[in-house]
Design a protein around this motif. Structure first.
Motif, mmCIF file in Angstrom:
data_model
loop_
_atom_site.group_PDB
_atom_site.id
_atom_site.type_symbol
_atom_site.label_atom_id
_atom_site.label_comp_id
_atom_site.label_asym_id
_atom_site.label_seq_id
_atom_site.Cartn_x
_atom_site.Cartn_y
_atom_site.Cartn_z
ATOM 1 N N SER A 118 23.578 12.548 61.045
ATOM 2 C CA SER A 118 23.807 13.773 61.803
ATOM 3 C C SER A 118 22.572 14.670 61.767
ATOM 4 O O SER A 118 22.136 15.203 62.789
ATOM 5 C CB SER A 118 25.014 14.519 61.240
ATOM 6 O OG SER A 118 25.203 15.743 61.913
ATOM 7 N N PHE A 119 21.991 14.813 60.578
ATOM 8 C CA PHE A 119 20.783 15.639 60.448
ATOM 9 C C PHE A 119 19.618 15.021 61.219
ATOM 10 O O PHE A 119 18.900 15.716 61.945
ATOM 11 C CB PHE A 119 20.410 15.790 58.971
ATOM 12 C CG PHE A 119 19.034 16.364 58.777
ATOM 13 C CD1 PHE A 119 18.804 17.713 59.003
ATOM 14 C CD2 PHE A 119 17.971 15.553 58.397
ATOM 15 C CE1 PHE A 119 17.531 18.247 58.843
ATOM 16 C CE2 PHE A 119 16.706 16.073 58.237
ATOM 17 C CZ PHE A 119 16.476 17.427 58.456
ATOM 18 N N LEU A 120 19.423 13.708 61.086
ATOM 19 C CA LEU A 120 18.304 13.044 61.764
ATOM 20 C C LEU A 120 18.464 13.091 63.277
ATOM 21 O O LEU A 120 17.475 13.203 64.008
ATOM 22 C CB LEU A 120 18.183 11.599 61.279
ATOM 23 C CG LEU A 120 17.768 11.414 59.820
ATOM 24 C CD1 LEU A 120 17.819 9.942 59.433
ATOM 25 C CD2 LEU A 120 16.374 11.986 59.574
ATOM 26 N N ARG A 121 19.708 13.011 63.752
ATOM 27 C CA ARG A 121 19.949 13.093 65.189
ATOM 28 C C ARG A 121 19.543 14.469 65.720
ATOM 29 O O ARG A 121 18.890 14.592 66.757
ATOM 30 C CB ARG A 121 21.414 12.825 65.488
ATOM 31 C CG ARG A 121 21.735 12.726 66.979
ATOM 32 C CD ARG A 121 23.208 12.443 67.197
ATOM 33 N NE ARG A 121 23.587 11.183 66.562
ATOM 34 C CZ ARG A 121 24.500 11.075 65.618
ATOM 35 N NH1 ARG A 121 25.125 12.149 65.173
ATOM 36 N NH2 ARG A 121 24.792 9.896 65.099
ATOM 37 N N ASN A 122 19.902 15.509 64.993
ATOM 38 C CA ASN A 122 19.506 16.865 65.399
ATOM 39 C C ASN A 122 18.000 17.039 65.333
ATOM 40 O O ASN A 122 17.406 17.699 66.200
ATOM 41 C CB ASN A 122 20.195 17.903 64.508
ATOM 42 C CG ASN A 122 21.686 17.987 64.767
ATOM 43 O OD1 ASN A 122 22.150 17.693 65.861
ATOM 44 N ND2 ASN A 122 22.444 18.373 63.740
ATOM 45 N N LEU A 123 17.379 16.465 64.313
ATOM 46 C CA LEU A 123 15.927 16.541 64.178
ATOM 47 C C LEU A 123 15.256 15.885 65.373
ATOM 48 O O LEU A 123 14.273 16.399 65.931
ATOM 49 C CB LEU A 123 15.503 15.848 62.878
ATOM 50 C CG LEU A 123 14.053 16.029 62.426
ATOM 51 C CD1 LEU A 123 13.807 17.467 62.003
ATOM 52 C CD2 LEU A 123 13.742 15.083 61.261
ATOM 53 N N LEU A 124 15.778 14.748 65.783
ATOM 54 C CA LEU A 124 15.235 13.999 66.907
ATOM 55 C C LEU A 124 15.299 14.819 68.193
ATOM 56 O O LEU A 124 14.378 14.770 69.022
ATOM 57 C CB LEU A 124 16.021 12.696 67.075
ATOM 58 C CG LEU A 124 15.654 11.787 68.250
ATOM 59 C CD1 LEU A 124 14.260 11.207 68.042
ATOM 60 C CD2 LEU A 124 16.668 10.665 68.376
ATOM 61 N N LEU A 125 16.359 15.588 68.375
ATOM 62 C CA LEU A 125 16.528 16.374 69.593
ATOM 63 C C LEU A 125 15.677 17.636 69.606
ATOM 64 O O LEU A 125 15.358 18.162 70.674
ATOM 65 C CB LEU A 125 18.005 16.754 69.757
ATOM 66 C CG LEU A 125 18.975 15.585 69.985
ATOM 67 C CD1 LEU A 125 20.413 16.086 69.956
ATOM 68 C CD2 LEU A 125 18.676 14.890 71.303
ATOM 69 N N GLU A 126 15.292 18.110 68.412
ATOM 70 C CA GLU A 126 14.608 19.399 68.327
ATOM 71 C C GLU A 126 13.115 19.304 68.033
ATOM 72 O O GLU A 126 12.363 20.218 68.374
ATOM 73 C CB GLU A 126 15.268 20.252 67.228
ATOM 74 C CG GLU A 126 16.728 20.583 67.502
ATOM 75 C CD GLU A 126 17.393 21.251 66.312
ATOM 76 O OE1 GLU A 126 16.689 21.496 65.309
ATOM 77 O OE2 GLU A 126 18.610 21.521 66.377
ATOM 78 N N GLU A 127 12.679 18.218 67.431
ATOM 79 C CA GLU A 127 11.296 18.135 66.960
ATOM 80 C C GLU A 127 10.577 16.917 67.540
ATOM 81 O O GLU A 127 11.222 15.971 68.016
ATOM 82 C CB GLU A 127 11.273 18.063 65.422
ATOM 83 C CG GLU A 127 11.899 19.250 64.723
ATOM 84 C CD GLU A 127 11.144 20.547 64.931
ATOM 85 O OE1 GLU A 127 9.993 20.493 65.420
ATOM 86 O OE2 GLU A 127 11.699 21.609 64.599
ATOM 87 N N PRO A 128 9.231 16.908 67.489
ATOM 88 C CA PRO A 128 8.451 15.784 68.033
ATOM 89 C C PRO A 128 8.444 14.590 67.091
ATOM 90 O O PRO A 128 7.438 14.274 66.449
ATOM 91 C CB PRO A 128 7.052 16.387 68.192
ATOM 92 C CG PRO A 128 6.963 17.394 67.092
ATOM 93 C CD PRO A 128 8.348 17.977 66.970
ATOM 94 N N VAL A 129 9.581 13.909 66.960
ATOM 95 C CA VAL A 129 9.681 12.792 66.017
ATOM 96 C C VAL A 129 10.281 11.563 66.687
ATOM 97 O O VAL A 129 10.964 11.662 67.711
ATOM 98 C CB VAL A 129 10.539 13.163 64.782
ATOM 99 C CG1 VAL A 129 9.920 14.312 64.009
ATOM 100 C CG2 VAL A 129 11.975 13.488 65.195
ATOM 101 N N LEU A 130 10.028 10.430 66.077
ATOM 102 C CA LEU A 130 10.698 9.175 66.415
ATOM 103 C C LEU A 130 11.490 8.750 65.184
ATOM 104 O O LEU A 130 10.938 8.714 64.075
ATOM 105 C CB LEU A 130 9.678 8.100 66.797
ATOM 106 C CG LEU A 130 8.880 8.356 68.081
ATOM 107 C CD1 LEU A 130 7.783 7.317 68.236
ATOM 108 C CD2 LEU A 130 9.792 8.339 69.299
#
Length: 420
Positions: A118-130
């Motif tokens: 859940s945290f990683l999914r939100n991170l993916l949507l908000e930040e420049p990450v893969l």
């Protein structure tokens, strides 16, 4: 999705991945079919109850990306479950400059995987990450990598998968692919451009830019000799430079110059990209002073570009000295727009004696200087990087004798090289 991420994804299947556990990198790659290859070491050691993920930072904005990556590990440790191992990770295309992207490899108990995903999914949507998840086959001998898609937050994973297989270590350490104009700057404009972009987020950057010369002026032939004294802390640079100033009737300058002292603590807290740009510009400020003074007297400089480059290279390249770029590599070249000294003297000292002198001094040190104190490997890399820098190369002088003896030895070198 950011332009950089799009570019990375176009070459995803040709990339190599590296995970560092206890300072030792384990390399793996991905392919569409599994041909019976062994499981990469980093996956062989994963307990059966654990799940694995990776987060790679690939933003197009260099400044934002650098600052985000610098804070990412702390964020992951704070937001993910307590029992979560976080290891440095990178991905790159072998021998392709500027292809390196950094991130972290995560390993933790599957019981808490819902919270993590859940945290990683939100991170993916908000930040420049893969973000990738790694799935173990039923027999434990096959692992697959699943690259998450930010376009489909329900499934999070793309419809394709890649098999994870071992990969040989690259010819050159992957971090060397991004050293030029990220860890080491080779022009005034390159370093200035970084600080210019920091103006809105680091107020001190504007104050520093006001002190800088308008452009770099590389004088090829100084009227009087310019001698740079280099060396690790406590090798006797200050004593020697003061003595040379008096005996040669020279002007003594330091890099970074005194005018930047009020800003050093602030920039020492910044990610390498910003910190290195700040210190690189300090060299150009010193060069401007040298250009003015060397028309009247010899000039002695306490540290210059050698220090800036050697510390940056040694920090960027993890592992043993053999991981450093080979002698003659372009990372050791002198910036074309920076004044070249007539001579560079590198003071060296037995490690135990240097530690004793540091204890006696009791002065505050930067993080990199503290690293020198307890990390023998880092010290060896710094010293070797010093020796490999060209334009001009360092003349090594043993600083263990008395101050008077070291002075006499350096004076002989100066007479022989500079005819003073």
């Amino acid at each position: 999705m950011a332009r950089r991420a799009m570019s990375v994804l176009r070459h995803w299947s040709s990339r190599v991945f590296s995970v560092e556990v206890d300072g030792a990198p384990d390399y793996f790659s991905i392919q569409e079919a599994h041909l019976g290859e062994e499981v990469p070491k980093v996956f062989r050691e994963v307990p059966k109850s654990d799940k694995c993920y990776s987060v790679l930072v690939c933003g197009s904005d260099r400044i934002r990306t650098a600052k985000f990556y610098a804070q990412l590990k702390e964020t992951l440790l704070r937001e993910l479950p307590v029992r979560c191992d976080v290891f440095p990770m990178s991905s790159f295309q072998p021998n392709v400059k500027d292809s390196l992207i950094n991130g972290y490899f995560l390993r933790h108990n599957s019981v808490s995987s819902f919270r993590s995903e859940s945290f990683l999914r939100n991170l993916l949507l908000e930040e420049p990450v893969l973000v990738c998840s790694y799935v173990r086959g039923e027999d434990g001998r096959v692992w697959t990598q699943h690259l998450w898609s930010d376009a489909d937050s329900e499934t999070t994973e793309t419809s394709t998968q890649h098999f994870v297989v071992p990969s040989e270590a690259p010819e050159c350490h992957p971090s060397t692919l991004n050293i030029i104009n990220s860890d080491v700057f080779y022009s005034f404009e390159g370093a200035f451009g970084v600080l210019q972009k920091c103006g809105d987020i680091i107020p001190e950057a504007k104050s520093v830019m006001e002190l800088l010369p308008r452009r770099a002026d590389a004088r090829r032939e100084p009227d009087f000799p310019v001698v740079v004294i280099e060396g690790l802390d406590a090798t006797g640079k200050t004593t020697l430079t003061e003595s040379l100033k008096n005996t040669l009737g020279a002007t003594l300058l330091r890099s970074p110059p005194q005018r930047l002292s009020p800003f050093r603590a602030r920039f020492d807290q910044e990610p390498p990209l910003i910190r290195r740009a700040f210190y690189a510009l300090g060299n150009y400020m010193t060069a401007e002073q040298v250009g003015q003074e060397c028309m009247k007297t010899p000039v002695i400089v306490d540290r210059f570009w050698h220090s800036t480059a050697a510390y940056a290279i040694a920090t960027a390249v993890s592992g043993p000295v053999s991981n450093l770029p080979a002698e003659g590599s372009e990372v050791y070249r002198w910036p074309s727009d920076l004044l070249q000294p007539s001579l560079v003297v590198l003071l060296t000292l037995d490690p135990e004696e240097r530690k004793r002198r540091l204890r006696d001094r009791g002065q505050g040190k930067t993080l990199e200087e503290k690293e020198l104190d307890h990390n023998r490997l880092f010290r060896l890399k710094v010293e070797e990087a010093y020796r490999r820098i060209s334009g001009p190369p360092c003349v090594v002088v043993d600083a263990s004798p008395s101050a008077d003896q070291v002075l006499q030895q350096v004076q002989l070198v100066i007479r022989g090289k500079c005819h003073l």
